[in-house]
Scaffold this active site. Structure first.
Site, PDB file in Angstrom:
ATOM      1  N   HIS A   1       0.864  -1.186   0.000  1.00 35.88           N
ATOM      2  CA  HIS A   1       0.000   0.000   0.000  1.00 35.88           C
ATOM      3  C   HIS A   1       0.904   1.241   0.000  1.00 35.88           C
ATOM      4  O   HIS A   1       2.030   1.190   0.488  1.00 35.88           O
ATOM      5  CB  HIS A   1      -0.827  -0.061   1.295  1.00 35.88           C
ATOM      6  CG  HIS A   1      -1.886   0.973   1.451  1.00 35.88           C
ATOM      7  ND1 HIS A   1      -1.623   2.252   1.883  1.00 35.88           N
ATOM      8  CD2 HIS A   1      -3.231   0.909   1.278  1.00 35.88           C
ATOM      9  CE1 HIS A   1      -2.754   2.928   1.957  1.00 35.88           C
ATOM     10  NE2 HIS A   1      -3.750   2.144   1.595  1.00 35.88           N
TER      11      HIS A   1
ATOM     12  N   ASP B   1       3.169  -4.762   8.129  1.00 40.03           N
ATOM     13  CA  ASP B   1       1.974  -3.944   7.971  1.00 40.03           C
ATOM     14  C   ASP B   1       0.779  -4.865   8.229  1.00 40.03           C
ATOM     15  O   ASP B   1       0.455  -5.720   7.403  1.00 40.03           O
ATOM     16  CB  ASP B   1       1.935  -3.360   6.544  1.00 40.03           C
ATOM     17  CG  ASP B   1       0.635  -2.608   6.262  1.00 40.03           C
ATOM     18  OD1 ASP B   1      -0.310  -2.708   7.078  1.00 40.03           O
ATOM     19  OD2 ASP B   1       0.559  -1.942   5.217  1.00 40.03           O
TER      20      ASP B   1
ATOM     21  N   GLN C   1      -4.419  -5.085   7.232  1.00 41.05           N
ATOM     22  CA  GLN C   1      -5.456  -5.984   6.697  1.00 41.05           C
ATOM     23  C   GLN C   1      -5.413  -7.369   7.336  1.00 41.05           C
ATOM     24  O   GLN C   1      -6.143  -8.267   6.902  1.00 41.05           O
ATOM     25  CB  GLN C   1      -5.310  -6.126   5.172  1.00 41.05           C
ATOM     26  CG  GLN C   1      -5.516  -4.846   4.399  1.00 41.05           C
ATOM     27  CD  GLN C   1      -6.944  -4.293   4.468  1.00 41.05           C
ATOM     28  OE1 GLN C   1      -7.870  -4.964   4.945  1.00 41.05           O
ATOM     29  NE2 GLN C   1      -7.123  -3.074   4.005  1.00 41.05           N
TER      30      GLN C   1
ATOM     31  N   LYS D   1     -10.217  -0.178  10.962  1.00 36.72           N
ATOM     32  CA  LYS D   1     -10.469  -1.364  10.129  1.00 36.72           C
ATOM     33  C   LYS D   1     -10.870  -2.563  10.975  1.00 36.72           C
ATOM     34  O   LYS D   1     -11.014  -3.675  10.476  1.00 36.72           O
ATOM     35  CB  LYS D   1      -9.216  -1.705   9.317  1.00 36.72           C
ATOM     36  CG  LYS D   1      -8.889  -0.664   8.242  1.00 36.72           C
ATOM     37  CD  LYS D   1      -7.710  -1.099   7.410  1.00 36.72           C
ATOM     38  CE  LYS D   1      -7.090   0.022   6.623  1.00 36.72           C
ATOM     39  NZ  LYS D   1      -7.865   0.442   5.461  1.00 36.72           N
TER      40      LYS D   1
ATOM     41  N   CYS E   1      -4.882   2.703  -3.423  1.00 38.23           N
ATOM     42  CA  CYS E   1      -3.624   3.205  -2.823  1.00 38.23           C
ATOM     43  C   CYS E   1      -2.487   2.209  -3.058  1.00 38.23           C
ATOM     44  O   CYS E   1      -1.660   1.977  -2.160  1.00 38.23           O
ATOM     45  CB  CYS E   1      -3.764   3.488  -1.335  1.00 38.23           C
ATOM     46  SG  CYS E   1      -4.948   4.759  -0.983  1.00 38.23           S
TER      47      CYS E   1
HETATM   48  N1  PMP Z   1      -1.699  -0.870   4.693  1.00 40.76           N
HETATM   49  C1  PMP Z   1      -2.676  -1.560   4.108  1.00 40.76           C
HETATM   50  C2  PMP Z   1      -2.390  -2.946   3.606  1.00 40.76           C
HETATM   51  C3  PMP Z   1      -3.947  -0.995   3.995  1.00 40.76           C
HETATM   52  O1  PMP Z   1      -4.924  -1.676   3.405  1.00 40.76           O
HETATM   53  C4  PMP Z   1      -4.175   0.310   4.486  1.00 40.76           C
HETATM   54  C5  PMP Z   1      -5.528   0.989   4.359  1.00 40.76           C
HETATM   55  N2  PMP Z   1      -6.201   0.768   3.175  1.00 40.76           N
HETATM   56  C6  PMP Z   1      -3.109   0.976   5.079  1.00 40.76           C
HETATM   57  C7  PMP Z   1      -1.894   0.359   5.166  1.00 40.76           C
HETATM   58  C8  PMP Z   1      -3.260   2.363   5.615  1.00 40.76           C
HETATM   59  O2  PMP Z   1      -4.158   2.385   6.678  1.00 40.76           O
HETATM   60  P1  PMP Z   1      -4.603   3.777   7.288  1.00 40.76           P
HETATM   61  O3  PMP Z   1      -5.225   4.550   6.185  1.00 40.76           O
HETATM   62  O4  PMP Z   1      -5.579   3.383   8.347  1.00 40.76           O
HETATM   63  O5  PMP Z   1      -3.383   4.421   7.820  1.00 40.76           O
END
Ligand code: PMP
Length: 423
Positions: free
Chosen positions: A119, A195, A198, A221, A380
């Site tokens: 991401h 990370d 998810q 999430k 993203c």
């Molecule tokens: N890493 C992953 C794999 C994600 O899916 C996301 C959110 N879509 C993020 C990081 C970023 O999360 P946040 O916007 O809550 O900081």
């Protein structure tokens, strides 16, 4: 315990307020159960005050709730001690903290190893370090959309200072064996960062088993409010790190010419904190634990297996992710297009793949007419889009309150979309 979506749905006011809503965008953010909403509102109604500062009763009560949440988070992910849990806004902030503080110690030519499925929040903070001559490398994904572990191992070398990788891809749903990756890093003397944005909301995640150095995830999430997130770090590493943001709360002593820092984790929590967010996160963890993270994982596995069974009913559907539910979380990205699924990683196929028969935004807008909420876009993860030969995809990501009937409805509407909008 088996997850009972119909029963759980009653706990989420959004569904009684939107009776027809089929919410399939949980990888973006999840809905909130009444227990979380009430925990936040009770906090405001009973003990709202600033933490760590007041010597009066409600401030002490608020501090206890804030630190109690930290303890709950630490137990939830198997940390050794609550001091290994830093409260931040979200995964993005956690990774920025790491890139800033760990980046200060790197030198020109040092390498950071990422993967091709990250991401933007696990890309851009590291890209900042390119200005200092740091080299970013990427472990490849294979044609079956899983990570190429051999490539990861081959790219780890004497210069690799840091490796940062997702546990579950927010586009492909691929689940990476982060225990294995962390062990490769340890053997190479490389710092490992997971990370967990998810994965922590969707399956048991235990840092004592993964043995990673750091793990980042976001409350929103996993049923908690937005604006509260977590960085786990091994205590001995956090102890020796420079603070990220400076200000109140994070200091020991301050003079005109000098300052010392508070102990961890408070050294990283500058300024007034999101206490109500931490209180909500604590309630969210209680809710998830009552269901059981193993049960949540099995439910999502059954959801993805159901998708595999019915997805071929939609003509020209191309899906992007491993076709093995052991290696796949509850994320399903797809397009309605004309390139065979397994051709897409070939460069030659790219020029065909970028023209979708039906653009993912049109798919999402079509589904919205039936109140089915799905995501469309680059998620993203623009480099990954290029890697799989598309500019964007549509994505469904079920959670505990979704059931097979909703997926069937989604596929019925998708078939109609294919017939009405397909060229
Ligand atoms: N890493 C992953 C794999 C994600 O899916 C996301 C959110 N879509 C993020 C990081 C970023 O999360 P946040 O916007 O809550 O900081």
């Amino acid at each position: 315990m088996r997850v009972n979506p119909e029963k759980l749905k009653k706990d989420f006011p959004i569904f009684s307020n939107n009776p027809d809503l089929v919410y399939l965008d949980n990888a973006a953010t999840t809905q909130k159960p009444s227990s979380v909403i009430h925990a936040v509102s009770d906090y405001y109604s009973t003990v709202n005050s600033n933490v760590h500062r007041g010597v009066y009763k409600i401030s002490e009560a608020a501090t206890e709730m804030y630190e109690g949440s930290r303890k709950k988070v630490s137990e939830f992910i198997g940390a050794r001690d609550p001091s290994e849990i830093v409260f931040l806004r979200n995964t993005t902030e956690a990774i920025n903290l790491l890139s800033y503080t760990l980046g200060r110690r790197l030198k020109k030519g040092d390498e950071i190893l990422l993967t091709e499925m990250e991401h933007h929040s696990n890309l851009i903070p590291w890209y900042f370090l390119r200005d200092a001559g740091i080299v970013i490398r990427f472990a490849r994904i294979k044609d079956d959309f899983t990570l190429d572990y051999d490539d990861f191992q081959n790219k780890l070398n004497a210069k690799t200072a840091i490796a940062s990788f997702t546990e579950t891809s927010n586009v492909l749903g691929s689940i990476n064996d982060v225990r294995n990756l962390s062990s490769m890093c340890r053997d190479n003397g490389t710092i490992s960062i997971v990370d967990g944005a998810q994965s922590v909301p969707h399956m048991p995640v235990d840092v004592s088993k993964i043995a990673c150095d750091y793990l980042a995830f976001s409350g929103h999430k996993m049923l908690a409010p937005a604006g509260i997130g977590v960085l786990y770090g091994r205590k001995e590493l956090l102890d020796e790190m420079h603070p990220f943001l400076g200000g109140g709360e994070m200091i020991g002593e301050v003079g005109y010419n000098n300052a010392t820092w508070a102990d961890v984790p408070w050294k990283f929590e500058a300024g007034t904190q999101n206490v109500e967010g931490a209180v909500g996160l604590s309630a969210a963890i209680d809710y998830l634990k009552a269901i059981g993270m193993d049960s949540i994982r099995s439910h999502e596995r059954s959801m993805i297996e159901h998708i595999f069974e019915v997805m071929n009913s939609v003509e020209d559907l191309r899906q992007f992710g491993p076709l093995d539910s052991d290696k796949r979380g509850g994320v399903f990205s797809f397009n309605i297009g004309d390139v065979k699924p397994f051709d897409i990683l070939n460069q030659a196929a790219t020029k065909f793949a970028i023209s979708h028969s039906i653009h993912p935004h049109d798919v999402a807008a079509f589904l919205d007419r039936s109140n089915i909420a799905v995501r469309s876009g680059h998620h993203c993860a623009m480099p990954l889009m290029g890697r799989i030969g598309v500019s964007s995809t549509a994505r469904v990501s079920p959670y505990i309150y979704n059931d097979a009937a909703e997926l069937d409805l989604f596929f019925d509407e998708l078939s109609k979309c294919r017939k009405e909008l397909g060229r």
